[in-house]
Design an enzyme around this catalytic site. Structure first.
Site, short mmCIF file in Angstrom:
data_model
loop_
_atom_site.label_atom_id
_atom_site.label_comp_id
_atom_site.label_asym_id
_atom_site.label_seq_id
_atom_site.Cartn_x
_atom_site.Cartn_y
_atom_site.Cartn_z
N ASP A 98 0.86 -1.17 0.00
CA ASP A 98 0.00 0.00 0.00
C ASP A 98 0.90 1.22 0.00
O ASP A 98 1.83 1.30 0.81
CB ASP A 98 -0.87 -0.03 1.28
CG ASP A 98 -2.26 0.49 1.03
OD1 ASP A 98 -2.37 1.62 0.53
OD2 ASP A 98 -3.22 -0.23 1.36
N ASP A 200 -2.97 4.81 -2.08
CA ASP A 200 -3.96 5.30 -1.12
C ASP A 200 -4.31 6.78 -1.33
O ASP A 200 -3.41 7.61 -1.45
CB ASP A 200 -3.35 5.12 0.28
CG ASP A 200 -4.31 5.48 1.38
OD1 ASP A 200 -5.24 4.70 1.61
OD2 ASP A 200 -4.12 6.53 2.02
N GLU A 257 -6.54 4.48 -5.70
CA GLU A 257 -7.79 4.77 -4.98
C GLU A 257 -8.22 6.17 -5.42
O GLU A 257 -7.76 7.16 -4.87
CB GLU A 257 -7.58 4.71 -3.46
CG GLU A 257 -8.91 4.81 -2.73
CD GLU A 257 -8.79 5.08 -1.22
OE1 GLU A 257 -9.72 4.76 -0.49
OE2 GLU A 257 -7.78 5.65 -0.78
C1 GLC Z 1 -7.77 5.27 2.37
C2 GLC Z 1 -7.67 3.97 3.11
C3 GLC Z 1 -8.28 4.13 4.46
C4 GLC Z 1 -7.53 5.19 5.21
C5 GLC Z 1 -7.43 6.48 4.40
C6 GLC Z 1 -6.38 7.37 4.95
O1 GLC Z 1 -9.05 5.64 2.09
O2 GLC Z 1 -8.25 2.94 2.36
O3 GLC Z 1 -8.31 2.94 5.19
O4 GLC Z 1 -8.17 5.44 6.43
O5 GLC Z 1 -7.10 6.27 3.07
O6 GLC Z 1 -5.11 6.86 4.69
#
Ligand code: GLC
Ligand code: CA
Length: 564
Positions: A98, A200, A257
């Site tokens: 990640d 992320d 993401e």
């Molecule tokens: C993303 C992750 C989540 C986290 C956020 C901040 O959305 O999937 O779990 O809390 O980023 O890093």
């Protein structure tokens, strides 16, 4: 579209803390993952994404990183990580980590140094502002509640910016030195043998500057940070640079993401040579969510789910590949969310599995999804660990809900639903640990677990295995991986049906309701490739079929070769 090695693969997300604990401390770890690689290989998945295992104080379960170059001792050591990479390679599996670089932890060395000298070199790695008149620089609300600004230290006039939790200060991407430091770190990991990253919250790296207020959208006087993101221009420059200076040098696989890209930006994001290999399709997860919070959110209907999937498929299929999901570590369990309440059973779980898995794109499974793991039960808010659930509980209370009602609301959406330990067997600790699990097990672990399902040819697990095998089958691969998706019968209620058209035509049709029905088909069914009735139920069903139509039991799904 250029063909890539990963197009025909299946990906699987591991949430390390909850996957498998090798040393009895109640926390899943890298050795635990290694011990389950054969299980994953047997299931048929190829690409493994690990949620963060870097050093972290765990304010947001590892998404607050205090050292990007080290493994957190609770998960193991760098030797363990090297072993995992080597063991995965032996099995032709690929590891993704990640990449959390919108923010780091407030315990990261950079932030510690910035605190000591806000105007110095490290201060410029963050968004720091001096405030003397008590007025914050902007009224944006952080994702986990409250303003995005907090004081650097008690009594200080210096404030720092955090889009997420106050222990997650945002990194200043406008600073070229910061960007170079990030690329160095990415390359260091890729040199080690990672296949790539899940990236992320990346869209947050570009802010509207100078900071300014937007009209408040709740009575806290703040406004959703999404409002600002919709206006922020130029994230592509950062993303393109990151690709050129890191991912592209290694031909790394990346999945972003990304929530709010515009149609015209799609080719830049996931077209040939785009910023990322692919990005998640969040159209389903966003359905029914309200800006006001979880209390005002609504669970989507089957037709809304279908329409959202089709709309995104249409948008993307000429451009690239989406990564398809029904759940992840931030969402409720897919079967508890998309299947109407009370109807969650093996048959409906398999139906949902086939409908999403055979969409065009790269399928991702989230750990436990292959067993049909469900949302857990909370009897008190004190059982909740997740910071976002705790915030939404307060939001619901402020909106006038009673503590009992607020708990019911957040229980459905809580991120902890996906984070309960993996259910390996029916024993007291579910085979996850010999100690006390860090988060309580789902009480249904005595019924839903891997050991039972691996031995049962009609389990949800067995069905997922068949789905993966079908997509890998030489005869169907070309069609199921690259074939166009054509929605059909969209005027029918509670029905999701589509063709995948490539070398051949595959029909996927699911009756998204508990009542049986008969549907006129625009094609002829040649051979059935997969369906979700038990052997027992199948005989009767076959007798009920007539030419030109298909009879479907409640929550039945059929995957078949079709002739038009
Ligand atoms: C993303 C992750 C989540 C986290 C956020 C901040 O959305 O999937 O779990 O809390 O980023 O890093
Ligand atoms: Ca452990």
């Amino acid at each position: 579209m250029e063909r890539k090695w990963w197009h025909g693969k299946t990906a699987y997300q591991i949430y390390p803390k909850s996957f498998c604990d090798s040393n009895g401390d109640g926390i899943g770890d890298i050795q635990g993952i290694i011990s389950k690689l054969d299980y994953l290989k047997e299931l048929g998945v190829d690409i493994l994404w690990l949620s963060p295992i870097y050093c972290s104080p765990c304010a947001d379960q590892g998404y607050d990183i205090s050292d990007y170059y080290r493994i957190d001792p609770q998960f193991g050591t760098m030797e363990d990580m090297d072993e995992l990479l080597a063991e995965a390679k032996k099995r032709d599996m690929y590891i993704l980590m990640d990449l959390v670089v919108n923010h780091c932890s407030d315990e990261h060395e950079w932030f510690q140094k910035a605190k000591k000298d806000p105007e110095g070199e490290y201060g410029k790695m963050f968004y720091l502002q001096k405030v003397t008149d008590g007025k914050l620089l902007c009224n944006w609300r952080s994702y986990f509640g409250g303003p995005v600004w907090d004081r650097l230290e008690e009594g200080s006039d210096w404030y720092y910016f955090h889009a997420f939790h106050k222990k997650q200060p945002d990194l200043n991407w406008e600073n070229p030195k910061l960007r170079e430091a990030v690329y160095r770190m990415i390359n260091w990991w890729l040199d080690k043998g990672l296949a790539g990253f899940r990236i992320d919250a990346i869209i947050n790296i570009k802010k509207v500057l100078p900071f300014r207020d937007y009209p408040a959208d709740r009575d806290d006087g703040l406004c959703s940070i999404q409002r600002m993101l919709a206006d922020a221009k130029g994230v592509g420059e950062f993303l393109g640079e990151m690709r050129d200076k890191s991912f592209a040098l290694h031909d790394a696989f990346t999945v972003g993401e990304v929530f709010n890209e515009k149609d015209e930006e799609l080719p830049d994001f996931i077209g040939d040579g785009g910023y990322f290999s692919t990005m998640f399709d969040f159209k389903g997860t966003l359905l029914g969510k309200s800006e006001q919070g979880w209390y005002a959110s609504r669970i989507p209907t089957p037709d809304e789910y279908r329409d959202a999937c089709f709309e995104n498929q249409k948008r993307v299929q000429k451009v690239g590949f989406l990564a398809n999901i029904i759940e992840n570590h931030d969402e409720p369990r897919g079967v508890s969310h998309y299947i109407p309440q009370g109807d969650c059973c093996d048959r409906s779980k398999k139906m949902l599995a086939a409908l999403y898995f055979l969409l065009r794109g790269l399928p991702f499974l989230y750990q436990g999804q292959e067993l049909g793991m469900e949302n857990t039960i909370f009897s008190d808010i004190s059982e909740v660990d997740d910071i976002s659930t705790l915030d939404e509980y307060q939001v619901a209370l402020r909106a006038g809900y009673s503590p009992k009602e607020a708990l019911d609301i957040v229980a459905h959406y809580s991120r902890d639903n996906a984070r309960t330990p993996f259910q390996w067997d029916g024993s007291e600790k579910a085979g996850f640990t010999t100690g006390t699990p860090w988060l309580p097990l789902n009480p249904n672990h005595t019924k839903i677990h891997a050991e039972q399902q691996q031995a049962d040819a009609e389990s949800v697990y067995a069905f997922y295995k068949q789905l993966i095998a079908l997509r890998n089958d030489e005869e169907w691969k070309e069609t199921l991986v690259y074939g166009e998706l054509l929605p059909i019968l969209t005027e029918e209620k509670n029905l999701m049906a589509y063709y995948r058209k490539g070398e051949k035509t595959v029909l996927v049709i699911g009756n998204f309701q508990k009542e049986a029905r008969t549907v006129k088909l625009p094609c002829h069914i040649q051979t059935i490739l997969l369906q979700n009735l038990t052997k027992e139920e199948q005989k009767e069903w076959e007798q009920a079929q007539k030419e030109g139509e298909i009879h479907l039991e409640g929550y039945q799904v059929v995957v078949a070769e079709a002739l038009q």
